[in-house]
Design an enzyme around this catalytic site. Structure first.
Site, short mmCIF file in Angstrom:
data_model
loop_
_atom_site.label_atom_id
_atom_site.label_comp_id
_atom_site.label_asym_id
_atom_site.label_seq_id
_atom_site.Cartn_x
_atom_site.Cartn_y
_atom_site.Cartn_z
N GLU A 116 -23.91 -2.59 11.38
CA GLU A 116 -22.95 -1.59 10.88
C GLU A 116 -23.31 -0.17 11.36
O GLU A 116 -23.29 0.78 10.63
CB GLU A 116 -22.88 -1.62 9.34
CG GLU A 116 -22.58 -2.99 8.77
CD GLU A 116 -22.44 -2.99 7.27
OE1 GLU A 116 -22.28 -1.91 6.66
OE2 GLU A 116 -22.47 -4.08 6.67
N GLU B 114 -26.77 -7.07 0.76
CA GLU B 114 -27.34 -6.05 -0.13
C GLU B 114 -27.86 -6.58 -1.47
O GLU B 114 -27.54 -6.06 -2.54
CB GLU B 114 -26.28 -4.95 -0.35
CG GLU B 114 -25.81 -4.34 0.98
CD GLU B 114 -24.67 -3.35 0.82
OE1 GLU B 114 -24.35 -2.97 -0.31
OE2 GLU B 114 -24.08 -2.94 1.86
O1 G3I Z 1 -6.94 -2.30 -0.14
C1 G3I Z 1 -6.83 -1.14 -0.99
C2 G3I Z 1 -5.42 -0.59 -0.91
O2 G3I Z 1 -4.53 -1.53 -1.48
C3 G3I Z 1 -5.35 0.73 -1.68
O3 G3I Z 1 -4.06 1.29 -1.57
C4 G3I Z 1 -6.39 1.69 -1.11
C5 G3I Z 1 -6.40 3.04 -1.78
O4 G3I Z 1 -7.10 2.91 -3.01
O5 G3I Z 1 -7.71 1.11 -1.24
C6 G3I Z 1 -7.81 -0.09 -0.47
O6 G3I Z 1 -9.10 -0.62 -0.63
C7 G3I Z 1 -10.09 0.12 0.06
C8 G3I Z 1 -10.81 -0.85 1.02
O7 G3I Z 1 -11.91 -0.19 1.67
C9 G3I Z 1 -9.85 -1.40 2.08
O8 G3I Z 1 -9.39 -0.33 2.86
C10 G3I Z 1 -11.10 0.63 -0.97
O9 G3I Z 1 -10.48 1.63 -1.75
C11 G3I Z 1 -12.30 1.23 -0.26
O10 G3I Z 1 -13.32 1.56 -1.19
C12 G3I Z 1 -12.88 0.21 0.71
O11 G3I Z 1 -13.96 0.85 1.41
C13 G3I Z 1 -14.76 -0.05 2.19
C14 G3I Z 1 -16.17 -0.09 1.56
O12 G3I Z 1 -17.01 -0.94 2.36
C15 G3I Z 1 -16.10 -0.61 0.15
O13 G3I Z 1 -17.39 -0.64 -0.40
C16 G3I Z 1 -14.86 0.51 3.60
O14 G3I Z 1 -13.60 0.44 4.25
C17 G3I Z 1 -15.87 -0.31 4.40
O15 G3I Z 1 -16.10 0.30 5.67
C18 G3I Z 1 -17.20 -0.38 3.67
O16 G3I Z 1 -18.06 -1.20 4.39
C19 G3I Z 1 -19.34 -1.49 3.78
C20 G3I Z 1 -19.74 -2.87 4.24
O17 G3I Z 1 -18.74 -3.81 3.90
C21 G3I Z 1 -21.10 -3.24 3.67
N1 G3I Z 1 -22.10 -2.25 4.03
C22 G3I Z 1 -21.74 -0.89 3.62
C23 G3I Z 1 -20.40 -0.49 4.23
C24 G3I Z 1 -20.06 0.93 3.86
O18 G3I Z 1 -19.86 1.03 2.47
#
Ligand code: G3I
Length: 364
Positions: free
Chosen positions: A270, A146
């Site tokens: 994705e 990105e």
């Molecule tokens: O690991 C922490 C955990 O310790 C905490 O308790 C919890 C609650 O706040 O959050 C956890 O982190 C989360 C992380 O996923 C792991 O589960 C983040 O809050 C959450 O924002 C994060 O979301 C991910 C997102 O990328 C972040 O931008 C999604 O799972 C993931 O599917 C998404 O994937 C991205 C690709 O990598 C790139 N392309 C876009 C796609 C969708 O955004």
């Protein structure tokens, strides 16, 4: 050509359901993004339908090097080991991204913005250690994720509405992109190196990615492929000025053909098809539920998936992988935005049963 199952009349899980990965073996690998629990919670679907995985979060910068010099490969190694046990390929995601990168990366010992030299050294250290660690296990990397925004400019540290900033670009300018690819290739010359992005169907963005990749290739930078994230919706946006308006098979095909013209591979990296239309504001009372995600929507989603896979099969000589961003509707990032707004974007429902969309993808 079996008739599609009438929506809402999903078949009970067949004992030996036809395998998505087997059906598409002549075309391309079929993958799914997995979290650390997926091999338990979604083991049967993974084993039956997929021959590739991407770790959804476990190989991101914040997961692998949460503090400087402290690498934690445990979660990712367990997922790689489970995949290997099932002869599944592994895509690495993502070496460099503006999100999910710890703040320490971008500041110096005094808490001031890191110098270009300091950040370059951290980029080199991270990529070298990570790519070396997974060498021989990860066949393809999303090296840079990105870097271009919807209007075709580089994602930077300038304020832009609804655009996350890039501190990578803010400190190093666009040089971080070539550096990341060169570093990854130097460590693992066998790995396929991808530039990954979303909304590649927007003409300005598509052309800007093309220009960037053409320039990188002209400079001898080892880029091997482009990842189309393909976070789609069942329909393009009705609003002509909204980016979702460009979400058409024609624009997706133009993107595929454009990147192939550079001699690059293309992968869908994705994939999901949201039931919500892009650009439409939904009030909570308009959010879909399992009940309101009814026959009409299921058929529209099936049609969208069907036309997409017809396009991907048409270009299968250049398309080497299609990865869904999840396995079944009970675990999708699209339902994590807002605890009340659930989505139904994948081929299998919350009970892991095949949906009309699955039948549409298989029915050729
Ligand atoms: O690991 C922490 C955990 O310790 C905490 O308790 C919890 C609650 O706040 O959050 C956890 O982190 C989360 C992380 O996923 C792991 O589960 C983040 O809050 C959450 O924002 C994060 O979301 C991910 C997102 O990328 C972040 O931008 C999604 O799972 C993931 O599917 C998404 O994937 C991205 C690709 O990598 C790139 N392309 C876009 C796609 C969708 O955004």
């Amino acid at each position: 050509m079996p008739p599609p199952v009438a929506a809402g009349m999903e078949q009970p899980p067949a004992l030996e359901m036809a395998s998505l990965a087997e059906k598409y073996r002549p075309y391309f690998a079929v993958g799914a993004a997995v979290d650390p629990q997926a091999f338990d919670t979604h083991g049967k679907l993974l084993k039956t339908h997929f021959n590739s995985i991407t770790t959804e979060n476990a190989m991101k910068f914040e997961s692998l090097q949460p503090t400087e010099g402290q690498f934690d490969f445990g979660r990712a190694d367990a997922m790689v080991s489970s995949a290997k046990a099932q002869n599944m390929k592994v895509r690495g995601h993502a070496l460099v991204w503006h999100r999910q990168t710890p703040d320490w990366v971008f500041v110096d010992a005094e808490g001031k913005p890191a110098s270009k030299q300091l950040l370059r050294g951290r980029l080199e250290s991270h990529i070298s250690q990570v790519v070396e660690h997974f060498k021989g296990s990860v066949y393809a990397w999303d090296v840079v994720n990105e870097a271009i925004v919807n209007d075709g400019t580089y994602r930077s540290d300038q304020e832009k509405e609804d655009i996350d900033k890039s501190r990578w670009h803010g400190i190093m300018g666009k040089s971080y992109i070539a550096a990341a690819f060169r570093l990854a290739h130097a460590i693992d010359p066998q790995a396929k190196l991808f530039y990954n992005d979303y909304y590649n169907y927007i003409p300005e963005k598509r052309q800007a990615i093309y220009r960037m990749l053409k320039s990188l290739l002209a400079d001898g930078v080892p880029v091997h492929g482009v990842g189309l994230q393909a976070h789609l919706s069942i329909h393009s946006s009705p609003e002509p000025t909204h980016h979702g308006h460009f979400q058409t098979m024609g624009n997706l095909e133009s993107a595929i053909e454009l990147y192939v013209s550079l001699g690059l591979e293309v992968q869908v990296t994705e994939l999901d098809v949201s039931v919500y239309l892009p650009g439409v504001k939904y009030a909570p009372e308009q959010y879909f539920t399992t009940e309101s995600f009814g026959a009409k929507l299921r058929e529209e989603q099936a049609k969208r998936y069907g036309e997409l896979f017809a396009l991907l099969r048409k270009h299968h000589r250049a398309i080497t992988g299609v990865t869904f961003w999840g396995i079944a509707d009970d675990n999708t990032w699209l339902s994590e935005f807002d605890s009340k707004r659930t989505d139904f974007p994948l081929l299998f429902d919350k009970q892991h049963r095949p949906k009309a969309a699955f039948q549409a993808v298989m029915g050729f």
